[in-house]
Structures are given as structure tokens and as C-alpha cells.
Design a protein around this motif. Sequence first.
Motif, short mmCIF file in Angstrom:
data_model
loop_
_atom_site.label_atom_id
_atom_site.label_comp_id
_atom_site.label_asym_id
_atom_site.label_seq_id
_atom_site.Cartn_x
_atom_site.Cartn_y
_atom_site.Cartn_z
N TYR A 202 0.80 -1.22 0.00
CA TYR A 202 0.00 0.00 0.00
C TYR A 202 0.84 1.28 0.00
O TYR A 202 0.38 2.31 -0.50
CB TYR A 202 -0.95 0.00 1.20
CG TYR A 202 -2.10 -0.96 1.02
CD1 TYR A 202 -3.24 -0.58 0.33
CD2 TYR A 202 -2.02 -2.26 1.51
CE1 TYR A 202 -4.29 -1.46 0.13
CE2 TYR A 202 -3.07 -3.16 1.32
CZ TYR A 202 -4.20 -2.75 0.62
OH TYR A 202 -5.23 -3.64 0.42
N LEU B 226 -4.85 -5.05 -4.99
CA LEU B 226 -3.97 -5.09 -3.82
C LEU B 226 -4.58 -5.87 -2.65
O LEU B 226 -3.87 -6.62 -1.98
CB LEU B 226 -3.64 -3.66 -3.37
CG LEU B 226 -2.80 -2.83 -4.34
CD1 LEU B 226 -2.50 -1.46 -3.75
CD2 LEU B 226 -1.52 -3.55 -4.72
N SER B 227 -5.87 -5.69 -2.41
CA SER B 227 -6.50 -6.40 -1.29
C SER B 227 -6.50 -7.91 -1.51
O SER B 227 -6.48 -8.68 -0.54
CB SER B 227 -7.94 -5.90 -1.10
OG SER B 227 -8.71 -6.12 -2.28
#
Length: 278
Positions: A94, A240-241
Motif C-alpha cells: 500500500y 492489492l486487497s
Amino acid sequence: MKTVTPRSSLSGAILLAKFELKKILFSTRGLVALAAFALVWFLILWYPVKHASVYLFSPDFKQLLSALFGESSVSELFSWKVAEMAILWVAALYLFPLFSIFVTADQFASDKTRGTFRFLTLRANRDTLFFGRVAGYLFIQAILLAFTLFATLLLIAYRDPNLLPSAVGSSLFIFVNIMIVLLPYTALMAILSLYANSARQATIYAILLLAGISIVNGIINYYLPSLSAVLQWIVPGAQLSMMINTHGFSSLPIAAIPLIQAAILLLLGRTYMARIAI
């Protein structure tokens, strides 16, 4: 006019990439950016990463991550052999894209303002200039990521040298995946820096664009959830998650998303570069 061969284009792109690296290392603005990067990651490494073995197995920390990403989305994270690498993986996923927006914002904007853009295009074709700049900034980010991983390995060696073999394997996995994640961000900033008149303006454009697309996607998700599932992959970082809960080769299918995004953005950037007036 002398025709630029593919070989000379490649060597020209490599020279431009080296020049960008030197510009970051030996300019005041570059050194300030590196100092800010080093300070932020020092704090991250010294506190959450250094004490990762305590945090990762804490019930409160597990509950926090489960609440943020969903319990099924972080189950793999708690199976990492080296806790420091697991915490670094989440932080890098992140934070490095955020750093990328700021670090790569000045790929072309300053040249347009100073009037050196025309000078550069007289000595290299536009494809060489575009891909050389993108490669240069990717190289800079690769060095920053490598230093971050090396510092983490030092912390792990200090805690338990027996964990180093596993940590080195995890660091290679993190390095490859984070660099793939950074590809579309770097390509996007190349396009925005061609359009903007300054690095600050390019950064603002990037934040507004990414935030705007996310808001629109949220609205579409509310009214047309089936369409939103397709549109969300347009935004860099949408995966990304999902990547949090991967390790090793299990991340390869997800890695295809930023690679496709980067290919499309690079094609758009090359096209815009070819048509822009100097």
C-alpha cells in the motif's frame, strides 16, 4: 536525417535511465525525496516490522486485519515463516504505490517548463525518450525497494539468523511482486507528467483521477454491481486487497492484472508522446 535503429534506441533508453538515476542521487530535490523516503521507512521498520513477531501473532492484530480486509483475505498472511516479512509485505503493497505517485511525477513536466523537451527530442526519438524515462524511474524504485528489503533482512538476522534463508526467499517474492504492482503507476504518471506543467500538478491530477474513478466505481457498484466487477480492474491497485493473502507462485494469476494495465497505459503514453506538440 539519421535513422535511429532499434539497437541505438535501446542503448539510448538505457543511457536515459542511468541519467535519471544520477539526477535523483545528485540533485537537491532528489536527495530531499530520498531522505523523506528513508525517514518514513525507518519508522516503519523500527516499530511495526521490528516487533512483527509480537504483532502478527497477537489476537488483537489478527482481529484488526480481519476487520479491514476480511478474515478469509488474510488467512495466508499468518502462515508466513518470517513475521517481519509478512508485515513488510502488507506495508509495501500500500505504501510503495503511494510513493510511486510522488517519485515518478516529474518524468517530463520539468522538461516542458524549462524548454529542454525539444532539446532532448533532437538527440533521441520520442519512443526512446518515453521508455527510457519510464525505465529510469522503475530502476530508481527498484533500488529503493531493494534497500528496504535489505534493511529488513538485517533486522531478521539480528533477531534470529536461522530465519535468514526463509527471509531471503520471501524478499525475492516481495521484490518481484511489488515491482509488478508499480508498473501501471509509473506508466500512468508518465502520461500525466506529459500533460501537466509541473510535478506537483501531475501528482494532483493522479490523486484526483484515482479518487474520482474509485468514487464512480463505488456508485456503479451500488446501482450496477455486475458492471462494477469489470470496471474496478481499470484502476491501478484494484488487486492489492487480493494480493495480501498470497505468497509465492499463488500471486502469479493476480500479477497479470497490473501487467495488462501497464501495457495499456504504456501504449497510450507512447501514442500521446508521439502526437504532443513541443
